[in-house]
Design a protein around this motif. Structure first.
Motif, PDB file in Angstrom:
ATOM      1  N   LEU A   1      -3.342  34.948  18.243  1.00 56.49           N
ATOM      2  CA  LEU A   1      -1.887  34.982  18.057  1.00 56.49           C
ATOM      3  C   LEU A   1      -1.553  35.068  16.562  1.00 56.49           C
ATOM      4  N   PRO A   2      -0.468  35.759  16.255  1.00 52.92           N
ATOM      5  CA  PRO A   2      -0.056  35.774  14.848  1.00 52.92           C
ATOM      6  C   PRO A   2       0.385  34.369  14.424  1.00 52.92           C
ATOM      7  N   PRO A   3       0.205  33.990  13.150  1.00 53.49           N
ATOM      8  CA  PRO A   3       0.585  32.652  12.692  1.00 53.49           C
ATOM      9  C   PRO A   3       2.077  32.403  12.908  1.00 53.49           C
ATOM     10  N   THR A   4       2.419  31.158  13.207  1.00 54.77           N
ATOM     11  CA  THR A   4       3.830  30.811  13.365  1.00 54.77           C
ATOM     12  C   THR A   4       4.494  30.838  11.992  1.00 54.77           C
ATOM     13  N   SER A   5       5.667  31.434  11.936  1.00 54.06           N
ATOM     14  CA  SER A   5       6.378  31.472  10.662  1.00 54.06           C
ATOM     15  C   SER A   5       7.249  30.219  10.548  1.00 54.06           C
ATOM     16  N   PRO A   6       6.990  29.358   9.562  1.00 61.52           N
ATOM     17  CA  PRO A   6       7.762  28.116   9.440  1.00 61.52           C
ATOM     18  C   PRO A   6       9.088  28.361   8.740  1.00 61.52           C
ATOM     19  N   LEU A   7      10.175  28.041   9.440  1.00 53.59           N
ATOM     20  CA  LEU A   7      11.510  28.251   8.858  1.00 53.59           C
ATOM     21  C   LEU A   7      11.951  27.044   8.035  1.00 53.59           C
ATOM     22  N   TYR A   8      11.253  25.890   8.256  1.00 52.11           N
ATOM     23  CA  TYR A   8      11.724  24.653   7.622  1.00 52.11           C
ATOM     24  C   TYR A   8      11.523  24.633   6.113  1.00 52.11           C
ATOM     25  N   TYR A   9      10.709  25.540   5.597  1.00 50.32           N
ATOM     26  CA  TYR A   9      10.564  25.585   4.145  1.00 50.32           C
ATOM     27  C   TYR A   9      11.681  26.408   3.496  1.00 50.32           C
ATOM     28  N   ASP A  10      12.120  27.458   4.212  1.00 52.03           N
ATOM     29  CA  ASP A  10      13.165  28.313   3.645  1.00 52.03           C
ATOM     30  C   ASP A  10      14.481  27.554   3.502  1.00 52.03           C
ATOM     31  N   ASP A  11      14.822  26.834   4.557  1.00 49.47           N
ATOM     32  CA  ASP A  11      16.074  26.077   4.505  1.00 49.47           C
ATOM     33  C   ASP A  11      15.869  24.790   5.286  1.00 49.47           C
ATOM     34  N   VAL A  12      15.733  23.703   4.551  1.00 52.02           N
ATOM     35  CA  VAL A  12      15.432  22.440   5.231  1.00 52.02           C
ATOM     36  C   VAL A  12      16.616  21.928   6.047  1.00 52.02           C
ATOM     37  N   TYR A  13      17.795  22.533   5.832  1.00 52.95           N
ATOM     38  CA  TYR A  13      18.970  22.047   6.559  1.00 52.95           C
ATOM     39  C   TYR A  13      19.246  22.855   7.831  1.00 52.95           C
TER      40      TYR A  13
END
Length: 949
Positions: A528-540
Motif C-alpha cells: 500500500l502507498p504510505p498514509t499521508s499525514p495531514l496533522y503536520y500540515d495543519d494541526v488545527y
RNA sequence: GGGCGUGUAGAUCAGUUGGAAGAUCGCUACCUUGGCAUGGUAGAGGCCCCGAGUUCAAAUCUCGGCACGUCCA
C-alpha cells in the motif's frame, strides 16, 4: 565459499609474504621471512618496553596524546579525509547501548544501514570510548583501560550507486604508510593478520595490525550481512554481500602512546602525573624502599610483558595465577616472594586504575550524565564506587570531587564539557556521601547477620555474602574486612568465591534475557502507498475526506475494548500513538456507516485506524476528530517542551529527558537530576514555564535533514528518543527549547492557557518525574483540588484558609486525648484489680480473679499485667470482654505456684468454645476470641466449676 | 529492563513459630560536685510507612501503593 585470502599489492611492494601462524593458525603477512608467529600469540612478547617502536614522541601524558592524535588526524586530513569532531561518550542517539564503545557506534544504526548520509565521506575521527567489560583487569594487566580514544578513518561506499571511494588496497596502504613514515615503525615489526570480523548481523574481511606484540589497529571491511541464502560462511553463519560497503577502522590512541613511550605499563605513558601524585599520596616509595635490591621498573616491565601473553580473564583463580606468574618471573631472573609481589602490585594496580576510572567518570559526568542506581547512571556510580574503594584501600585522604577535578585539570585540559566543574563537584560529593552511608549500613548489616555466629568462625556463609553484595552493595572482600573490624577476627574469603559470584550474576542475566516478541498488528500492507499525514500540515484541522485503502479484522490482546477492525486510508488527520503522545479518537463515516476510531497506531509508513466496525475498500469516508481530546493532548505535549526547557535552565546542563507521556488528564516528564526536587524547585519551574507562554507567541516548526540537524543543534535535539528516519521534525520555542519531535504542537503558545506542576516523584535514583497539567486539564485539576479543600473545610466547619491550622490543632488534640484515655484506662484497671469486689477468690495460696472487662484486647492485657506481674501475689487471672465477638485472656504469675498449678492454654481451650472461638499462647499467657459474645458468662461459669470455686 | 533488600521512639537499630512494643545514644527532671568531665535515679517520647486481605488475634503472613537502598544487563 569461505573468505578469500587478503592479497594486496601493497604487501608485495613492501616485501611482505603470507604465512600461517604456528600458534594460532591464522594467516598473516610479514616482511620478516623468518617469522612464524603472527605477533599476537602467547609466544609473542612486547618488544617496545624500554625501547620505543614509535620515534619522535618524547612527551608523556596529555601532551603525548594530543600530539599523537594530531599526527593521526592530520595524516588523513592531508589525504582527503574530513575531520569530524568526536561524538558524546553517552550514546544518546542509540537505544541499544548506553556508552559509545567504538567510533563506528557514532554512525550506527542509520548511517551504516544506508538510511542516513554520513557527515562526511571519507572521514577521520578520534572518538573517546568507554568499555566496561574488562573493568576488573584495569590496573592489573598493565594494558587494560575502560576509557580510550579510538582513532579511525571511515568510508561508506555505495558501489550500486557508483560511489566507491576506496577499499582494502588503499586502506592498508594508508595504514602502512602512516606506520612506517609518520611514526617511523620498522617494517619488520609490523604484521598484518587476516582475521574475519563479525558482529551484530554484519561481517567482512578484516586485518589486525600488530606492532611489537601489541595490536595497534584493526581494519574491518564490512560488506556482508547475515542471510540464510548467503554464500559466505563465517563462524557457522551464512552471509551475503550488502549494498553498502563500509571501512571501519580502529586505531588505539593510548596504545600508540605506549608504544612511543616504552614505559613499563600503559598507564605511565598516558597518566604519568596522576600516577606520580597518587604514589606520593599513598606513600608508595616507602613500600618500594623495603626491598632496595628489587628493580621495580624491571619487574613491572616483565609483568606487562607477561600480561601481554597471558590471558587474564575474570574468574581466573587468583592464587593459581600468582604462582604461575612468580614462576615465570623467576625464569627471567627476577627473584621475588609472593608477599613482596603482592605488597608491590596491590597498591600499584590501584594507583594505575584510579586515573583510568576517573577519566571514564569525568567523561560521563562531563557529558551531563547523572549517577543513578539503574541504566547509564549506574555505570557512573559503579566507576565512582570502584574509585572510592581503591582510594580507601590506598589510604589516600582526598575527596572524590578533588580527585576528579585534579584529573580534569591535568589530563583533560580545557576539553569543552556540558557539565560545569562546580556541578561535577556537587554530584561527586553527593556520590561520596552515599558511598559512606552504604558502608556504614553495610557494617551494621554484617554485625546483625553474624550476631549468632561464633567469633572464631573462619568463613562467612555463601548466601550471606551473596546477599551482602547484591542487596547491600558490600563486595565480598569488603564484607570480610568489615567482619574482621567488628570482631570476627579469623574470617577470610574462600578462594574462588568471587568467580562464583560473577558466574551467578551471569546466570541470572541469562535467565532474565527474554525473547523480544514483536507482534505485528496487521500483515500484508507493504504494497500500500504510505498514509499521508495531514496533522503536520495543519494541526488545527479536525475534519477530512479520504478513501479506504485497506480494512481487516483485528484480534489481538491488550488493545482498547471494542476494537474489531483496522482501517488504512490514503490520508488522515488522526495522530497515531507515538513519542509519548496518545492517539486521537473520533469517527470515520460514510453515508451509511459510522465507525468509532478507538485507537490509532503507526506501522511503518502506514497509519492504522482501529475501529469498532468494518469499512469497505474504495469507500469514501469523512473523518472527524474528537477535537477536545486532540486539543488537550496538544496542550500537554507543547507544555512538556516548555517545562523541559525551563527545567534545564533552572537546574543545569545535566538535565536530560528520560521519558515522557502525554495523556488527556495529565502529562509526565522524566528528567535526570541528582537531587530530589522541592516544592520551591517546582514553583520556580512552573513560574518560568508560564512566563514563556506569555513571552513567546509562535512556535517554529522545521523539517531538517538528519545530517544538518546534527550539525546545527547537536545531540541535545534527541531528548525524546533516537529518531529513526533521515528527516527530522524540529520544534523550536524561541531559544527556550529546541527538540526533534514528531508530535502535534500548538502554533501559538497562548492556546495552552496555563501550566501547573502538580507534583514530582522519583522514578529511580537520579530520575525525577514531573506531573504536569495544562489547558482545560489545569482548570479541572484546580477545581478538583478546590473541591477537596472545601469539603475538608466543611467537615471542620472552618474557612478553607484555616484548614491546615485546624487540622494541625485537631491532630494534636487527638494525640493528647488518646494519651489521656490511656491514663484513665490504666486508672480504671488499678481500681478494679486492687480487689474490693467479689471477683477475687483465694485458693491454695493462689489468687484467682475472674472478671469481665469493657475494653478491647489492649485494655485487657494491661489489666492482666497489673494482676499477674506482682511476684508477691501469685495470681491466676481470667479476663473476658464482649467486644468484637468476645475475647478471653488467661494468665498466671510467672515462676510462682500459680504458674506451677495452672496452665493458661488448657484453661483457655476448655472455656473458649462457649463463645465459639479459638486461641492460643504460652502456658503462662493465653488469649483468644470468638463470635458469640453472649456466651461469655458461660465461659466464666465453666472456668469456675473447672477450678472448683 | 531484570533480580534482591529495607521502612519500628529525635538518631542508630533489635524484635524468636503471628499471641504483653524493646535496647543504646540523645532529651527532661532530680541526686552526686565549689564548678566541669563523669556517675546515679526517675521520666517524657510510638498512626510499628500507607491501604486492603487472611486470622479469635498482624510490627510479624499475603496482595497493592508510597518512599528508600543495592546488584546485574
Amino acid at each position: 565459499m569461505v573468505m578469500a585470502p587478503i592479497d594486496l599489492a601493497v604487501f608485495h611492494e613492501n616485501g611482505y609474504i603470507r604465512k600461517q601462524c604456528r600458534v594460532t593458525g591464522l594467516w598473516f603477512w610479514t616482511s620478516n621471512h623468518d617469522r612464524d608467529t603472527c605477533g599476537d600469540t602467547s609466544e609473542d612478547e612486547y618488544t617496545f618496553i624500554g625501547s620505543p617502536l614509535i620515534s619522535g614522541f618524547d612527551m608523556r601524558g596529555k601532551e603525548l596524546k594530543d600530539a599523537m592524535r594530531e599526527a593521526f588526524l592530520g595524516f588523513f586530513e592531508q589525504r582527503e579525509h574530513t575531520r569530524i569532531e568526536p561524538y558524546p561518550i553517552l550514546a544518546r542517539w542509540r537505544d541499544d547501548i548506553h556508552l559509545t564503545i567504538a567510533s563506528i557506534a557514532d554512525f550506527q544504526p542509520h548511517v551504516t544501514s544506508g538510511l542516513v548520509d554520513p557527515p562526511a565521506n571519507p572521514l577521520t575521527i578520534s572518538q573517546p570510548c568507554i568499555r566496561l567489560t574488562d573493568v576488573d583487569a584495569v590496573g592489573r594487566s598493565g594494558r587494560h583501560l575502560t576509557t580510550f580514544e579510538m582513532m579511525a578513518h571511515h568510508v561508506f561506499n555505495r558501489p550500486d550507486e557508483g560511489r566507491m571511494y576506496y577499499w582494502m588496497e588503499e586502506c592498508v596502504r594508508y595504514c602502512h604508510e602512516m606506520f612506517t613514515q609518520t611514526f617511523g615503525i620498522d617494517s619488520n615489526e609490523i604484521t598484518y593478520v587476516e582475521n574475519p570480523w563479525c558482529g551484530g548481523g554484519n561481517a567482512g574481511p578484516a586485518v589486525e595490525v600488530i606492532v611489537g606484540g601489541l595490536e595497534l589497529a584493526t581494519l574491518v571491511f564490512m560488506n556482508l550481512h547475515e542471510d540464510e541464502k548467503g554464500d559466505v560462511e563465517i563462524k557457522g553463519d551464512k552471509y551475503s554481500e550488502m549494498p553498502l560497503q563500509i571501512i571501519d577502522t580502529g586505531y588505539g590512541l593510548e596504545r600508540f602512546c605506549w608504544a612511543a613511550a616504552g614505559t613499563p605499563t600503559i598507564y605511565e605513558a598516558i597518566y604519568p602525573q596522576t600516577v606520580a601524585w597518587l604514589k606520593d599520596l599513598a606513600g608508595f616509595e616507602g613500600v618500594a624502599k623495603q626491598w632496595p635490591n628489587l628493580d621495580l621498573d624491571k619487574i613491572l616491565g616483565e609483568m606487562s610483558r607477561l600480561n601481554g601473553i597471558m590471558n587474564i580473564e575474570a574468574g581466573v583463580d587468583g592464587e593459581e595465577l600468582l604462582a604461575t606468574f612468580l614462576q615465570r618471573l623467576a625464569q627471567r631472573g627476577i627473584d621475588i616472594s609472593s608477599e613482596q609481589f603482592t605488597a608491590i602490585t596491590d597498591p600499584l594496580s590501584r594507583i594505575y586504575a584510579i586515573p583510568d576510572h576517573l577519566h571514564a567518570l569525568c567523561n560521563m559526568l562531563g557529558d551531563g550524565l547523572v549517577p543513578s542506581n539503574a541504566k547509564a547512571g549506574y555505570l557512573a556510580r559503579m566507576m565512582a564506587r570502584r574509585t572510592l574503594r581503591m582510594r580507601d584501600e590506598l589510604g589516600i585522604d582526598v575527596s572524590l570531587a578533588d580527585l576528579a577535578l585534579h584529573h580534569v585539570e591535568v589530563n583533560m585540559g580545557n576539553k569543552t564539557m556540558k557539565q560545569t566543574h562546580d556541578g561535577m563537584a556537587t554530584i561527586l560529593n553527593l556520590e561520596e556521601a552515599k558511598y559512606v552511608e552504604m558502608l556504614r549500613k553495610g557494617e551494621q548489616v554484617i554485625k546483625t547477620m553474624l550476631s549468632g555466629v561464633d567469633k572464631s568462625t573462619e568463613t562467612i556463609a555463601d548466601e550471606l555474602l551473596f546477599s551482602l553484595n547484591d542487596s547491600h552493595g558490600i563486595a565480598p572482600e569488603m564484607a570480610v574486612s568489615l567482619a574482621i573490624r567488628s570482631g570476627w577476627k579469623s574470617v577470610s574469603l574462600r578462594t574462588g568465591f568471587t568467580a562464583e559470584l560473577a558466574e551467578r550474576h551471569a546466570k541470572m542475566a541469562k535467565d532474565a534475557a527474554k525473547e523480544n516478541t514483536e507482534s505485528t498488528l496487521i500483515n500484508g500492507i507493504g504494497h500500500l502507498p504510505p498514509t499521508s499525514p495531514l496533522y503536520y500540515d495543519d494541526v488545527y484541522q479536525f475534519e477530512f475526506d479520504a478513501s479506504v485503502l485497506f480494512c481487516a479484522e483485528i484480534n489481538q490482546e491488550g488493545l482498547p475494548k471494542g476494537i474489531t477492525h483496522g482501517v488504512i486510508l490514503d490520508r488522515t488527520c488522526f495522530y497515531p500513538e507515538g513519542g509519548g503522545q496518545e492517539a486521537d479518537w473520533g469517527v470515520l463515516s460514510t453515508d451509511s456507516v459510522h465507525c468509532q476510531v478507538l485507537h490509532v497506531a503507526k506501522i511503518g509508513n502506514h497509519i492504522v485506524h482501529l475501529t469498532d466496525g468494518p469499512l469497505s475498500n474504495g469507500d469514501l469516508v469523512h473523518g472527524s476528530l474528537d477535537w477536545n481530546r486532540r486539543k488537550q493532548l496538544m496542550d500537554h505535549h507543547t507544555s512538556v517542551h516548555i517545562v523541559g526547557g525551563a527545567v534545564r535552565r533552572i537546574l543545569g546542563p545535566h538535565i536530560y529527558q528520560a521519558g515522557a507521556n502525554k495523556a488527556v488528564d495529565s502529562a509526565r516528564l522524566d528528567i535526570t537530576h541528582y537531587n530530589r526536587l522541592t516544592r520551591q524547585d517546582l514553583d520556580s519551574i512552573e513560574k518560568m514555564a508560564n512566563e514563556v507562554i506569555v513571552q513567546v507567541h509562535k512556535t517554529e516548526k522545521t523539517i531538517l535533514n538528519r545530517k544538518d540537524a546534527d550539525r546545527k543543534h547537536g545531540f541535545d535535539l534527541y531528548q525524546g528518543g533516537a529518531p529513526k528516519g533521515n528527516t527530522i521534525r524540529v520544534l523550536r520555542i524561541a531559544d527556550h527549547d529546541i527538540q526533534a519531535c514528531g508530535g502535534t504542537h500548538h502554533d501559538e503558545l497562548g492556546q495552552i492557557g496555563s501550566i501547573r506542576l502538580v507534583r514530582s516523584n522519583a522514578v529511580q535514583d537520579g530520575v525525577e518525574r514531573l506531573h504536569i497539567v495544562a489547558g482545560q486539564a489545569a482548570l479541572d485539576y484546580a477545581r478538583e483540588q478546590d473541591g477537596i479543600l472545601r469539603q475538608t473545610g466543611e467537615v471542620f466547619g472552618v474557612n478553607v484558609a484555616d484548614v491546615p491550622k485546624t487540622a494541625e490543632r485537631f491532630f494534636g488534640e487527638w494525640k493528647e486525648q488518646r494519651k489521656r484515655i490511656e491514663a484513665l484506662e490504666a486508672e480504671i484497671v488499678r481500681l478494679r484489680t486492687s480487689g474490693g469486689d467479689d471477683s477475687s477468690v483465694s485458693k491454695d495460696g493462689v489468687r484467682i480473679v475472674i472478671m469481665e472487662s469493657d475494653g478491647g484486647l489492649k485494655n485487657m492485657s494491661k489489666m492482666l499485667k497489673e494482676l499477674t506481674l506482682d511476684d508477691s501475689q501469685p495470681t491466676l487471672a481470667i479476663l473476658g470482654s464482649k467486644e468484637g465477638g468476645g475475647k478471653l485472656m488467661v494468665a498466671t504469675t510467672e515462676n510462682s505456684i500459680a504458674s506451677e498449678k495452672y496452665n493458661a492454654i488448657e484453661i483457655l481451650q476448655a472455656i473458649i468454645p462457649h463463645i465459639s472461638g479459638g486461641g492460643g499462647g504460652r502456658p503462662t499467657f493465653a488469649q483468644g476470641g470468638g463470635s458469640n459474645p453472649e456466651g461469655l458468662q458461660n465461659s466464666f461459669d465453666a472456668a469456675k466449676s473447672m477450678l472448683g470455686i
